[in-house]
Motif scaffolding. Structure first.
Motif, mmCIF file in Angstrom:
data_model
loop_
_atom_site.group_PDB
_atom_site.id
_atom_site.type_symbol
_atom_site.label_atom_id
_atom_site.label_comp_id
_atom_site.label_asym_id
_atom_site.label_seq_id
_atom_site.Cartn_x
_atom_site.Cartn_y
_atom_site.Cartn_z
ATOM 1 N N TRP A 16 0.870 -1.165 0.000
ATOM 2 C CA TRP A 16 0.000 0.000 0.000
ATOM 3 C C TRP A 16 0.913 1.222 0.000
ATOM 4 N N TYR A 17 0.455 2.289 -0.618
ATOM 5 C CA TYR A 17 1.244 3.515 -0.628
ATOM 6 C C TYR A 17 0.695 4.458 0.432
ATOM 7 N N ALA A 18 1.549 4.807 1.408
ATOM 8 C CA ALA A 18 1.174 5.776 2.440
ATOM 9 C C ALA A 18 1.493 7.166 1.910
ATOM 10 N N PRO A 19 0.500 8.043 1.788
ATOM 11 C CA PRO A 19 0.711 9.300 1.068
ATOM 12 C C PRO A 19 1.580 10.305 1.816
ATOM 13 N N ASP A 20 2.095 11.213 1.045
ATOM 14 C CA ASP A 20 2.757 12.399 1.589
ATOM 15 C C ASP A 20 1.747 13.119 2.499
ATOM 16 N N LEU A 21 2.204 13.580 3.656
ATOM 17 C CA LEU A 21 1.284 14.187 4.620
ATOM 18 C C LEU A 21 1.337 15.713 4.656
ATOM 19 N N SER A 22 2.058 16.320 3.720
ATOM 20 C CA SER A 22 2.051 17.782 3.659
ATOM 21 C C SER A 22 0.692 18.261 3.157
ATOM 22 N N MET A 23 0.183 19.292 3.822
ATOM 23 C CA MET A 23 -1.096 19.875 3.426
ATOM 24 C C MET A 23 -0.895 21.099 2.532
ATOM 25 N N GLY A 24 0.359 21.407 2.218
ATOM 26 C CA GLY A 24 0.670 22.548 1.381
ATOM 27 C C GLY A 24 0.588 22.213 -0.096
ATOM 28 N N PRO A 25 0.876 23.172 -0.963
ATOM 29 C CA PRO A 25 0.845 22.938 -2.409
ATOM 30 C C PRO A 25 1.709 21.731 -2.798
ATOM 31 N N ASN A 26 1.166 20.884 -3.668
ATOM 32 C CA ASN A 26 1.823 19.671 -4.173
ATOM 33 C C ASN A 26 1.995 18.589 -3.107
ATOM 34 N N GLY A 27 1.486 18.824 -1.901
ATOM 35 C CA GLY A 27 1.553 17.798 -0.864
ATOM 36 C C GLY A 27 0.467 16.761 -1.060
ATOM 37 N N GLY A 28 0.644 15.607 -0.420
ATOM 38 C CA GLY A 28 -0.334 14.547 -0.558
ATOM 39 C C GLY A 28 -1.682 14.908 0.030
ATOM 40 N N LEU A 29 -1.704 15.842 0.996
ATOM 41 C CA LEU A 29 -2.962 16.286 1.605
ATOM 42 C C LEU A 29 -3.271 17.735 1.218
ATOM 43 N N SER A 30 -2.803 18.139 0.056
ATOM 44 C CA SER A 30 -3.093 19.492 -0.419
ATOM 45 C C SER A 30 -4.603 19.692 -0.514
ATOM 46 N N GLY A 31 -5.070 20.792 0.028
ATOM 47 C CA GLY A 31 -6.503 21.074 0.018
ATOM 48 C C GLY A 31 -7.222 20.609 1.260
ATOM 49 N N TRP A 32 -6.554 19.812 2.091
ATOM 50 C CA TRP A 32 -7.153 19.374 3.352
ATOM 51 C C TRP A 32 -7.054 20.502 4.373
ATOM 52 N N THR A 33 -7.994 20.523 5.291
ATOM 53 C CA THR A 33 -7.934 21.425 6.430
ATOM 54 C C THR A 33 -7.580 20.615 7.678
ATOM 55 N N GLU A 34 -7.261 21.324 8.743
ATOM 56 C CA GLU A 34 -6.986 20.632 10.003
ATOM 57 C C GLU A 34 -8.216 19.851 10.470
ATOM 58 N N ALA A 35 -9.398 20.393 10.218
ATOM 59 C CA ALA A 35 -10.627 19.688 10.589
ATOM 60 C C ALA A 35 -10.774 18.386 9.806
ATOM 61 N N ASP A 36 -10.334 18.381 8.546
ATOM 62 C CA ASP A 36 -10.378 17.158 7.740
ATOM 63 C C ASP A 36 -9.475 16.079 8.334
ATOM 64 N N VAL A 37 -8.298 16.481 8.752
ATOM 65 C CA VAL A 37 -7.360 15.528 9.348
ATOM 66 C C VAL A 37 -7.931 14.936 10.631
ATOM 67 N N VAL A 38 -8.463 15.800 11.483
ATOM 68 C CA VAL A 38 -9.053 15.333 12.743
ATOM 69 C C VAL A 38 -10.201 14.373 12.464
#
Length: 406
Positions: free
Chosen positions: A213-235
């Motif tokens: 399985w591929y565990a994604p990049d966890l950066s929420m910044g531009p080009n990150g695996g969680l780009s577009g996520w908010t802190e509320a999304d992570v929680v």
């Protein structure tokens, strides 16, 4: 009241205070073992809690997790708090031998002595279970434990987490949990030939060894695996197994079930705060799409309309919290395409949590779609809408058709 009576009362109060303090320590230790997801490795299927016996597969062979119950012959009964701290902090066993990094001491070294003492206090309260340890079944030369000395010199930096005075208390708490006890980098990082994590950039994503399985990049910044996520999304994902941006599948679903759903909201928010601060990534170097990628995507659009749009919507935005979006979904656009292939073939099973006890799951399509059709629809969803991931091929699908999903 006589002097003797006052003395008895004082002793009783001291005893009660000590008992309460001990109970608090054990309760905190229990919470920390959950935060560290210790149970997932140290409890075998249908086995006693923390009695070991679970086989951890690695690219170098199999390692059986040891017994953490206080049995004197086969568990931690003969260990001291100092022994336990040395194992966590320095990766050294009771007898001084170097532990293999399948036990994530490379992350646990950041855990404080106070927290390792609490964990040890909790483990000492467990019912002792007699279950002898099985020696690792590693291939030569990895079976030569003496080589761990060189590995440690090259790849292990010992030291407790040092708070950053420039950051908030919440940020530091999140960094401590993510870097240390949560050992997130053990999955969310690529590894070199010798099994060591590549830590720069930190939490940049990687293939989970053996599990495919591929565990994604966890950066929420531009080009990150969680780009577009908010802190509320992570929680939300960590607490319930789902969010408006995606759902936990595969190994992450197990982490949510066993660990993160049980953490308090303040700790989950702290982890999200820390992840939010990860630096933005450069534009990733993508492998080239197949020459016939345009034809594949066109064929995949038809498959998607027939098989997928009813749940995930024609625009790929999903439907409410039941069916996750595919547009911008980190499991869809991760670099390899493995996650999307496996979920299409074997289905996607979200974790059942206290906050989401009856999650919607995706049925498997391995009996419905040919290798060509599966490759086509995966290629389509990886390149439709705002997604710009490379195509996958029928050969890629064949490689993962025989691997069970999760």
């Amino acid at each position: 009241m006589s002097v003797f009576t006052r003395l008895l009362v004082a002793l009783a109060l001291v005893s009660a205070a000590c008992s309460a303090s001990a109970d608090d320590l054990v309760a905190r230790g229990h919470y920390l073992t959950v935060a560290g997801d210790c149970d997932s490795c140290h409890t075998a299927r249908n086995g006693a809690a923390f009695a070991g016996g679970h086989v951890v597969p690695t690219p170098f062979g199999a390692i059986t997790a040891p017994n953490l119950t206080p049995d004197h012959e086969t568990g931690l009964g003969g260990w001291t708090a100092e022994d336990f701290y040395r194992a966590m902090h320095a990766g050294k066993g009771h007898d001084g031998t170097s532990l293999y990094p399948a036990f994530p001491f490379t992350s646990y070294t950041k855990v404080t002595r106070a927290d390792t003492d609490a964990i040890f206090a909790y483990l000492k309260t467990l019912p002792p279970v007699k279950l002898a340890h099985t020696e690792p079944a590693l291939r030569w030369p990895y079976s030569m434990r003496s080589l761990m000395g060189s590995w440690r010199l090259l790849y292990f930096d010992e030291g407790e987490y040092a708070p950053d005075p420039k950051q908030s208390a919440a940020w530091n708490r999140g960094a401590y949990l993510v870097q240390g006890l949560g050992h997130c980098n053990e999955c969310h990082a690529p590894r070199n030939t010798f099994g060591a994590m590549v830590t720069e950039p930190f939490l940049a994503g990687g293939l989970v060894p053996v599990q495919n399985w591929y565990a994604p990049d966890l950066s929420m910044g531009p080009n990150g695996g969680l780009s577009g996520w908010t802190e509320a999304d992570v929680v939300a994902l960590l607490k319930t197994g789902r969010s408006r941006k995606g759902t936990a599948f595969g190994p992450m679903a197990d982490v949510v079930i066993r660990s993160t759903q049980h953490l308090d909201d303040a700790d989950l928010a702290a982890m999200a705060t820390y992840l939010k601060s990860l630096p933005e990534r450069g534009v990733p170097r993508q492998r080239e799409s197949a020459a016939d990628a345009a034809d594949l995507a066109k064929a995949g659009q038809k498959v998607y309309a027939e098989q997928c749009a009813g749940c995930h919507a024609a625009d790929g935005r999903g439907k409410g919290t039941a069916y996750p979006p595919l547009d911008g979904n980190s499991s869809v656009v991760e670099p390899t395409g493995i996650n999307a292939i496996r979920i299409v073939l074997s289905g996607g099973f979200a974790p059942g949590t206290v906050a989401n006890p009856r999650p919607y799951s995706m049925p498997p399509f391995s009996q419905t779609l040919s290798d060509d059709d599966a490759a086509a629809v995966v290629t389509y969803i990886r390149q439709a809408w705002s997604n710009k991931a490379p195509s996958v091929s029928p050969n890629d699908v064949r490689a993962y058709r025989s691997i069970p999903g999760g």
